[in-house]
Write an enzyme that holds these catalytic residues in place. Structure first.
Site, short mmCIF file in Angstrom:
data_model
loop_
_atom_site.label_atom_id
_atom_site.label_comp_id
_atom_site.label_asym_id
_atom_site.label_seq_id
_atom_site.Cartn_x
_atom_site.Cartn_y
_atom_site.Cartn_z
N HIS A 98 0.87 -1.18 0.00
CA HIS A 98 0.00 0.00 0.00
C HIS A 98 0.91 1.24 0.00
O HIS A 98 1.41 1.65 1.06
CB HIS A 98 -0.90 0.02 1.23
N HIS A 108 -0.89 -6.57 -5.28
CA HIS A 108 -1.06 -7.81 -4.53
C HIS A 108 -0.49 -8.96 -5.35
O HIS A 108 -0.65 -9.02 -6.57
CB HIS A 108 -2.55 -8.06 -4.25
N VAL A 111 1.80 -16.69 -4.35
CA VAL A 111 1.91 -18.02 -4.94
C VAL A 111 1.91 -19.03 -3.80
O VAL A 111 2.37 -18.73 -2.70
CB VAL A 111 3.19 -18.20 -5.80
N ARG A 112 1.38 -20.20 -4.07
CA ARG A 112 1.25 -21.20 -3.01
C ARG A 112 1.31 -22.61 -3.60
O ARG A 112 1.01 -22.83 -4.78
CB ARG A 112 -0.07 -21.02 -2.26
N HIS A 176 -21.25 -7.31 -4.50
CA HIS A 176 -22.19 -6.42 -3.84
C HIS A 176 -22.05 -4.98 -4.32
O HIS A 176 -22.94 -4.15 -4.09
CB HIS A 176 -22.02 -6.48 -2.31
N GLY A 259 -6.18 -21.84 11.24
CA GLY A 259 -5.57 -21.46 12.51
C GLY A 259 -4.26 -20.72 12.34
O GLY A 259 -3.40 -20.74 13.21
N GLY A 260 -4.11 -20.06 11.20
CA GLY A 260 -2.90 -19.30 10.93
C GLY A 260 -2.78 -18.08 11.84
O GLY A 260 -3.69 -17.75 12.60
#
Length: 300
Positions: A98, A108, A111-112, A176, A259-260
């Site tokens: 930002h 933004h 990668v995972r 929305h 639970g991160g």
């Protein structure tokens, strides 16, 4: 899936985190990243790096995580209910920048890699992408951004860029508001149709091209003059970023459901944001964001 392949992914991601932090610190010129190492309750952990109150970056984060758990979160099993109770490992790097200057777009990237143990064989897939959220649009920046996105995809087939650009346009859309979050880029998930080496190479190409995509824009726009009016519009538009991340973002949901570490997951939120009732853009440049940049279009 053998452990050495997990290690290859982890080695690349840690190196990518370092390269991203080095680039951002260099462009900022004054602030440096604060590092916070943490452990996951079921195994693994991560390295959170946050930069704030810099000359260029108002707030940013470059996070690495490698966690495991006994139950794959709902955000990852929506399309795979049969994996709901399987042990998993998840590795990734996520970035949100930002900038202070409203003429520099928010960016933004993530990668995972997900690995799931099943009785028959391990199941794995890659995901990620990058997208750009300008407040005041520049067509040449949009063209450059999408040119780099296409370059990341081109070695992997003629339809690769168009497929993942379309997915990005559809994903980063606030239903929305009936409005896109930004100008898109590429977004992919569940990538395992190629062999492991090809899928891994694709993830690396996306990571490497994000650096090429954002750094020139950051360098070009960071000295652009601005007034409080532009900062006010930036704060208003950042509200859309918050709405998307809390309502729709799969990465945010995955992190919270698994639970991160909440501080690391929510580092993506901007430091200052505003909502105004029935706000209407005031200047031609602000109106152009809605008419010329947010609607989905082919930039390259």
């Amino acid at each position: 899936m053998t452990f050495d392949k997990i290690e290859a992914v982890k080695t690349y991601l840690l190196d990518l985190q370092n390269r991203l932090c080095n680039m951002i610190e260099k462009e900022d010129g004054s602030a440096t990243f604060l590092e916070d190492k943490w452990e996951h309750k079921e195994g693994g952990g991560g390295i959170t790096r946050v930069i704030k109150q810099g000359a260029v970056v108002e707030k940013g984060g470059v996070n690495f995580s490698h966690v495991q758990g006994q139950q794959l979160p709902a955000a990852a099993t929506a399309k795979r209910p049969e994996l709901a109770n399987a042990h998993f490992q998840a590795l990734g790097v996520s970035v949100v920048i930002h900038p202070l200057n409203p003429y520099v777009p928010t960016s933004h990237f993530n990668v995972r890699f997900i690995l799931v143990d099943t009785p028959k064989k391990p199941i794995w897939w890659f995901g990620g992408g990058f997208d750009l959220t300008p407040y005041y649009g520049f067509k040449e920046d949009c063209i450059h951004w999408h040119t780099m996105a296409k370059a990341a995809c081109d070695p992997f087939g003629p339809e690769c860029y168009s497929k993942y650009k379309k997915w990005c346009d559809q994903y980063f859309f606030l239903k929305h508001r009936n409005e896109a979050r930004g100008i898109g880029g590429i977004f992919f998930d569940d990538v395992n149709e190629w062999d492991f080496e090809t899928c891994f190479a694709f993830m690396q190409s996306v990571g490497n091209h994000y650096l090429k995509a954002y750094q020139p824009i950051l360098a070009k726009r960071k000295e652009h003059p601005y007034q409080q009016q532009e900062r006010d519009f930036q704060a208003y538009r950042r509200g859309r970023y918050v709405e998307f991340n809390l309502l729709y973002d799969r990465g945010t949901l995955f992190g919270l459901q698994s639970g991160g570490r909440t501080e690391s997951i929510l580092m993506s939120l901007p430091p200052q944001v505003a909502w105004h009732y029935n706000y209407q853009p005031e200047t031609a440049a602000e109106k152009a964001l809605y008419t010329d940049f947010l609607p989905s279009r082919d930039w390259v």
